[in-house]
Enzyme design. Structure first.
Site, PDB file in Angstrom:
ATOM      1  N   ASP A  82       1.954   3.753   3.643  1.00 32.47           N
ATOM      2  CA  ASP A  82       1.129   4.427   4.642  1.00 32.47           C
ATOM      3  C   ASP A  82       1.973   5.539   5.284  1.00 32.47           C
ATOM      4  O   ASP A  82       3.190   5.621   5.079  1.00 32.47           O
ATOM      5  CB  ASP A  82       0.571   3.449   5.685  1.00 32.47           C
ATOM      6  CG  ASP A  82      -0.675   4.028   6.377  1.00 32.47           C
ATOM      7  OD1 ASP A  82      -0.952   5.228   6.224  1.00 32.47           O
ATOM      8  OD2 ASP A  82      -1.365   3.279   7.080  1.00 32.47           O
TER       9      ASP A  82
HETATM   10  C1  BGC Z   1      -3.616   5.570   8.170  1.00 34.13           C
HETATM   11  C2  BGC Z   1      -4.183   5.414   6.774  1.00 34.13           C
HETATM   12  C3  BGC Z   1      -4.528   6.770   6.195  1.00 34.13           C
HETATM   13  C4  BGC Z   1      -3.293   7.654   6.243  1.00 34.13           C
HETATM   14  C5  BGC Z   1      -3.507   9.019   5.624  1.00 34.13           C
HETATM   15  C6  BGC Z   1      -2.535   6.625   8.239  1.00 34.13           C
HETATM   16  O1  BGC Z   1      -2.164   6.901   9.552  1.00 34.13           O
HETATM   17  O2  BGC Z   1      -3.123   4.328   8.613  1.00 34.13           O
HETATM   18  O3  BGC Z   1      -5.299   4.564   6.788  1.00 34.13           O
HETATM   19  O4  BGC Z   1      -5.019   6.620   4.900  1.00 34.13           O
HETATM   20  O5  BGC Z   1      -2.894   7.816   7.584  1.00 34.13           O
HETATM   21  O6  BGC Z   1      -4.328   9.806   6.383  1.00 34.13           O
END
Ligand code: BGC
Length: 720
Positions: free
Chosen positions: A267
């Site tokens: 993530d």
């Molecule tokens: C979130 C994810 C997301 C990623 C990309 C993160 O902060 O937890 O769910 O896919 O950002 O945008």
């Protein structure tokens, strides 16, 4: 390109090129991106060279055929081996045509429509050049304080698994190479992100392995069984180790047991976050932990590009770890057909044709009607077309009904409740007043609202949370409606007119000050682009409400976590021989939630016959069936979600009071009856034992059938 050609390509790559392939950067880093101005800031903070950007493997957050084509073109001009970029984005509940938030979709219990919604999201995203969506999010959720509950389909492992499969089918289709208007799916957040302590985002998760396996892992596994191409790590700890550096979770459980061979992405920033978590002293150690755990792509931190080479040279890790990660990425690019057509799907003409097309909006409208849940109705709904209606409240004319994760959706293009209602009644019948803002109220607003309320036959109060009050980092400790809106409601109550509350929000709320005061409550959630039309359809009875909660509504915050499939305890409240005081209970609130899992009303009524078993004994080779007849006893057509739950009365470990094992959504004309038959087999009765083996136990069980997790009738059978 065949797999051996990919190995050949891999062998031509230098170590630096391979490591850069593992890096994912946001759009502003790339040549050809529209917003070049933002490059220097983030690039400086990540401290990476232009060469690294030129060799990086994937892009986060780009959209639009023309921009994506121009980034890809510029990239291919500078990338030595001509390896195309992968474009990934969060297309969670729609691209530009926004569907209800996933928690609402969960309340539809309609898998076909859910699949259709992700297919439409995929089409719109793919023609805009996107290859991978960071969805579905399938984290099991039990704490409505956590802002991200709106991204999940709810609290039940079985229901979540069914939706996980449906979403993956819709996003990916059958063959990503030939179906260029589908996108690869990335299930997230592995694992158990939804169990953050206290419902506070990014917080610690500490679950027993049995609990993790039994309730939290099934939905990710279901997505993978459906062929989901990618997995994203979670921010939280699992067994004391952040998921992103967790070898047991990723190598043993995900790769070996679930046999996942696709791409695992961290993530955002999660690799480097191992430092503040306190399991890595520095970036180098964080990089080593993540690559050892099997994380292929590092999103938006640069520990791999800064340290993997050094780690290989120092003999602290084997280059083969890098090779396997790169190969997985190349295989995904190949599956998407990018080596033959790096501009796969991106098409300005198709963008004009399909994005926000009438047919896409029609599905959004249908799904929004099916996702709303009627929580209370004391004979006020449906509204009569000759009534004078006062529409009051901050969401009456608001386009802020798309919910979080709708970055491409336009609030201006959303149908507001006012617009939806005006398409059903004459303008002079609708009186309007804002009444309050989401979090503030003035005397003038109140006076005006009262005047309008006085002049009406019925008051529709459009209340809720604005979209920043849920979603990522959108946690709340007090999950009542903001005080300003409660004040508005209590003043409206004084007018002694029938009050219908329509709620626009992203989580189960504590409805003190709402349920008792209102005559009807309709939970609309964040219903998406066609929200206003859909809710008007329900209010005027054009469509009969059929949504059923996929997450319990707590009585109050002190009860959380509250979920239907809990254990009995040794001193259950309400047992025949229970004492008055020394039972598992609160002194000041009930144990039961305000509205249980599976609950939702209709404008008609359904009567259930006694459930009948095909046989009272079930064995490993002979499943049984449970049959019930459901009759629509009212005077209008409606849809009912017939639900099957099971209780195992005695196991090696304690078993939940009820577990959802099946459901069937049926449509019944007024007076019509239908027979619904569920099959139950031994494998559906298995669970994780003390030694974590997965098996069933001979003994007594009850199969319950009913319209929600509370109102059921049971029949008992024996497993031999
Ligand atoms: C979130 C994810 C997301 C990623 C990309 C993160 O902060 O937890 O769910 O896919 O950002 O945008």
């Amino acid at each position: 390109m065949e797999d051996n050609k990919l190995v050949y390509l891999l062998n031509k790559m230098t170590l630096d090129e391979k490591i850069a392939q593992l890096l994912q950067l946001a759009t502003p880093f790339f040549k050809g991106a529209k917003d070049q101005g933002e490059i220097t800031g983030p690039m400086q903070s990540l401290n990476i060279s232009e060469e690294i950007v030129e060799n990086s493997g994937s892009v986060l957050g780009a959209s639009g055929a023309s921009e994506i084509k121009s980034i890809q073109k510029a990239h291919l001009e500078t990338n030595r081996l001509g390896i195309p970029l992968l474009f990934m984005s969060d297309v969670v509940h729609g691209y530009e045509t926004i569907f209800p938030v996933p928690l609402a979709i969960g309340c539809s219990w309609d898998l076909e429509l859910a699949e259709e919604s992700s297919k439409i999201a995929a089409i719109e995203a793919a023609v805009s050049g996107i290859h991978v969506t960071f969805a579905p999010m399938v984290d099991l959720v039990r704490d409505p304080r956590w802002g991200r509950v709106m991204e999940s389909t709810g609290e039940d492992p079985y229901l979540n698994s069914e939706f996980a499969r449906a979403f993956v089918r819709g996003f990916q289709g059958k063959d990503l190479r030939s179906e260029t208007e589908r996108v690869a799916a990335c299930v997230k957040h592995f694992a158990a992100y939804g169990a953050a302590e206290g419902g506070r985002d990014y917080n610690t998760v500490d679950l027993s392995e049995r609990e993790l396996r039994e309730n939290y892992l099934p939905a990710y596994k279901a997505a993978l069984d459906e062929g989901c191409e990618m997995v994203m790590t979670a921010f939280n700890t699992v067994f004391g180790v952040p998921a992103t550096g967790n070898k047991k979770l990723m190598r043993q459980m995900l790769r070996d047991e679930m046999q996942f061979n696709g791409v695992l992405i961290s993530d955002w920033g999660a690799v480097k976050e191992m430092i503040p978590h306190g399991v890595a002293e520095n970036e180098k150690e964080a990089a080593l932990k993540a690559i050892t755990a099997g994380v292929d792509i590092e999103m938006m931190t640069a520990t791999y590009v800064h340290h993997l080479k050094e780690l290989v040279q120092e003999g602290k890790m084997n280059e083969s770890l890098i090779d396997e990660a790169v190969l997985r990425i190349l295989i995904l690019k190949e599956k998407l057909g990018l080596f033959e057509n790096p501009y796969r799907g991106a098409d300005e003409e198709r963008e004009k044709e399909v994005i926000m097309s009438e047919s896409h909006r029609a599905v959004a409208r249908e799904l929004a009607t099916k996702s709303a849940v009627l929580l209370k109705n004391d004979n006020v709904l449906p509204l009569q077309s000759d009534q004078k209606i006062a529409l009051i409240g901050p969401f009456g004319e608001s386009g802020d009904i798309l919910g979080p994760w709708s970055w491409k959706g336009s609030k201006q293009a959303a149908v507001t409740l006012k617009q939806g209602m005006l398409s059903q009644i004459k303008e002079e019948q609708l009186l309007l007043s804002k009444g309050s803002d989401v979090e503030t109220i003035t005397d003038e607003q109140l006076t005006e609202a009262k005047k309008i309320g006085e002049a009406s036959d019925v008051i529709v109060l459009a209340l809720g949370e604005h979209s920043d009050m849920s979603g990522e980092a959108g946690c709340r400790a007090d999950i009542r409606l903001p005080k300003a809106q409660l004040k508005l409601l209590s003043h409206m109550k004084e007018l002694q007119k029938p009050i219908v509350v329509v709620l626009f929000n992203g989580r189960p709320l504590d409805l003190h000050g709402v349920v008792d005061e209102a005559d009807a409550v309709l939970e609309a959630w964040f219903p998406g682009t066609e929200g206003g039309s859909a809710i008007a359809d329900l209010l005027f009875g054009e469509v009969n409400p059929s949504g059923r909660l996929s997450m319990s509504f707590p009585y109050s915050v002190g009860q959380i976590p509250v979920y239907y499939n809990h254990f009995n305890t040794g001193r259950p409240k309400g047992a025949v021989d229970a004492q008055e005081r020394y039972v598992s209970q609160y002194l000041d609130i009930p144990n039961a939630p305000r509205f249980p899992f599976g609950y939702g009303m209709s404008y008609t009524h359904f009567a259930y016959s006694e459930p009948k078993l095909s046989c009272h004994t079930l064995t490993a080779d002979s499943p049984i069936t449970i049959t019930v007849t459901v009759r629509n006893t009212g005077d209008r057509a409606g849809e009912e979600v017939v639900q099957l739950y099971v209780r195992d009365w005695s196991g090696e470990v304690v078993r939940p009071l009820k577990e959802l094992k099946g459901f069937s959504k049926i449509a019944l004309e007024a007076g019509e009856s239908k027979e619904v038959t569920f099959t139950l087999s031994e494998d559906q009765l298995r669970y994780y034992d003390t030694d974590l083996s997965y098996a069933s136990d001979a003994g007594s069980f009850t199969a319950f059938v009913g319209s929600n997790s509370r109102d059921v009738v049971g029949v008992t059978f024996t497993l031999e």
